[in-house]
Write a protein that holds these residues in place. Sequence first.
Motif, PDB file in Angstrom:
ATOM      1  N   GLY A  76      37.693 -39.692 -13.671  1.00 14.40           N
ATOM      2  CA  GLY A  76      37.509 -39.541 -12.253  1.00 14.40           C
ATOM      3  C   GLY A  76      36.113 -40.407 -12.194  1.00 14.40           C
ATOM      4  N   VAL A  77      35.655 -41.353 -13.155  1.00 17.01           N
ATOM      5  CA  VAL A  77      34.513 -42.143 -13.194  1.00 17.01           C
ATOM      6  C   VAL A  77      34.832 -43.489 -13.704  1.00 17.01           C
ATOM      7  CG1 VAL A  77      33.017 -40.144 -13.691  1.00 17.01           C
ATOM      8  CG2 VAL A  77      34.022 -41.335 -15.585  1.00 17.01           C
ATOM      9  N   ARG A  78      33.677 -44.312 -13.209  1.00 18.82           N
ATOM     10  CA  ARG A  78      33.938 -45.693 -13.727  1.00 18.82           C
ATOM     11  C   ARG A  78      33.049 -45.759 -15.002  1.00 18.82           C
ATOM     12  NH1 ARG A  78      33.596 -50.585  -9.835  1.00 18.82           N
ATOM     13  NH2 ARG A  78      34.575 -51.530 -11.605  1.00 18.82           N
ATOM     14  N   LEU A  79      33.638 -46.267 -16.218  1.00 19.48           N
ATOM     15  CA  LEU A  79      33.086 -46.510 -17.302  1.00 19.48           C
ATOM     16  C   LEU A  79      32.238 -47.926 -17.516  1.00 19.48           C
ATOM     17  CD1 LEU A  79      35.383 -44.956 -19.928  1.00 19.48           C
ATOM     18  CD2 LEU A  79      33.528 -43.783 -18.964  1.00 19.48           C
TER      19      LEU A  79
ATOM     20  N   THR B 122      28.330 -48.667 -17.183  1.00 15.52           N
ATOM     21  CA  THR B 122      27.866 -47.473 -16.135  1.00 15.52           C
ATOM     22  C   THR B 122      26.935 -46.351 -16.921  1.00 15.52           C
ATOM     23  OG1 THR B 122      29.623 -46.174 -15.943  1.00 15.52           O
ATOM     24  CG2 THR B 122      29.521 -48.262 -14.692  1.00 15.52           C
ATOM     25  N   ASP B 123      26.174 -45.587 -15.943  1.00 15.74           N
ATOM     26  CA  ASP B 123      25.425 -44.326 -16.567  1.00 15.74           C
ATOM     27  C   ASP B 123      26.427 -43.520 -16.884  1.00 15.74           C
ATOM     28  OD1 ASP B 123      22.957 -45.434 -15.941  1.00 15.74           O
ATOM     29  OD2 ASP B 123      22.990 -44.371 -13.945  1.00 15.74           O
ATOM     30  N   ALA B 124      27.738 -43.253 -16.489  1.00 16.01           N
ATOM     31  CA  ALA B 124      28.677 -42.388 -16.884  1.00 16.01           C
ATOM     32  C   ALA B 124      29.241 -43.126 -18.297  1.00 16.01           C
ATOM     33  CB  ALA B 124      29.891 -42.354 -15.833  1.00 16.01           C
ATOM     34  N   GLY B 125      29.558 -44.267 -18.258  1.00 14.33           N
ATOM     35  CA  GLY B 125      30.103 -45.035 -19.438  1.00 14.33           C
ATOM     36  C   GLY B 125      28.877 -44.905 -20.645  1.00 14.33           C
TER      37      GLY B 125
END
Length: 312
Positions: free
Chosen positions: A57-60, A71-74
């Motif tokens: 549910g996030v972009r890496l 990305t920060d999530a990545g």
Amino acid sequence: MVVITVMKENDRFVDLQQLRYVVAVSDTLNFTRAAERCQVVQSALSHRIAALERELGVRLFARSSRRVELTDAGAAFLVGARDCLAAAERAVADAAAATGVVRGRLAVGVIVTTAAVDVPELLQRYRAQHPDVQVVLRSGRSDELAAAIRAGELDIAFLGLPEGERPAGLETVVLDHDRHVLVVPAGHRLAGAARVTLAEIAGETFVDFVAGTPARAQSDRAFATAGLARDVAYEAGVVELITRLVARGLGIALLPSAFIRPLAADDPGLALVPVADGPRRLEYLAWSRFNPSPATLAMLDVLGVRARPARS
């Protein structure tokens, strides 16, 4: 297929291959090069990463036609991905070691002035005994290599430090004690001297390693202890440049004798002079005190070093 569990709102599964793909893209910042590294077609790699992003549910990765960035999530995901892959590799290596076969990866650090051990010959012997281990070699400064062991980036390293200084937080064995010698151009006024003192050479122009490095600290501390100041006009990160500057008459240098003597023997432009009160250094073998891998233990065995049990 081997899977690891990622807990979010519900139980979700991420396989190790997806983690490898994420790490490859983060290292190369290019989907094509990442696919080449992983030996898959780009469309398959892109599809698996896109599926992982949907699952999480996030972009890496932020993508455009010209750029790829984490990305920060990545970036947050990458830390755990690397840890999971390292743990999986260690599990495979431990299982193989239980059957008497050493596998896995061994990351070795070495300073450029290592003299106590013939590193290429050592790696040749190690490979002959343990051909299933992938050996990675990295050169650098002693402080950087020691930090890399503590961070888990290196398994073992050959270091050189000023006398009286030990790498903190690591298991170590002293391989050699050495004195520095004065390196001067062949035509220098001191080239034929039997011995000199720091006071006799303090007024000369020096070539040395970069300030703040352990290699530079060895000479700086010797002059400071003697209450002397000196002029370091040229700083270099590699010995080859230091000796070339010395041979050109731009300055003199203090270098570990065990390392420089074989080089100077083949260079008529250099002369070596003993220094009565010169710097001293210790060469260390260092490794992590916490749970060394089978590949690391095998290298210690080749070196004739017995590892002590891990301390809690």
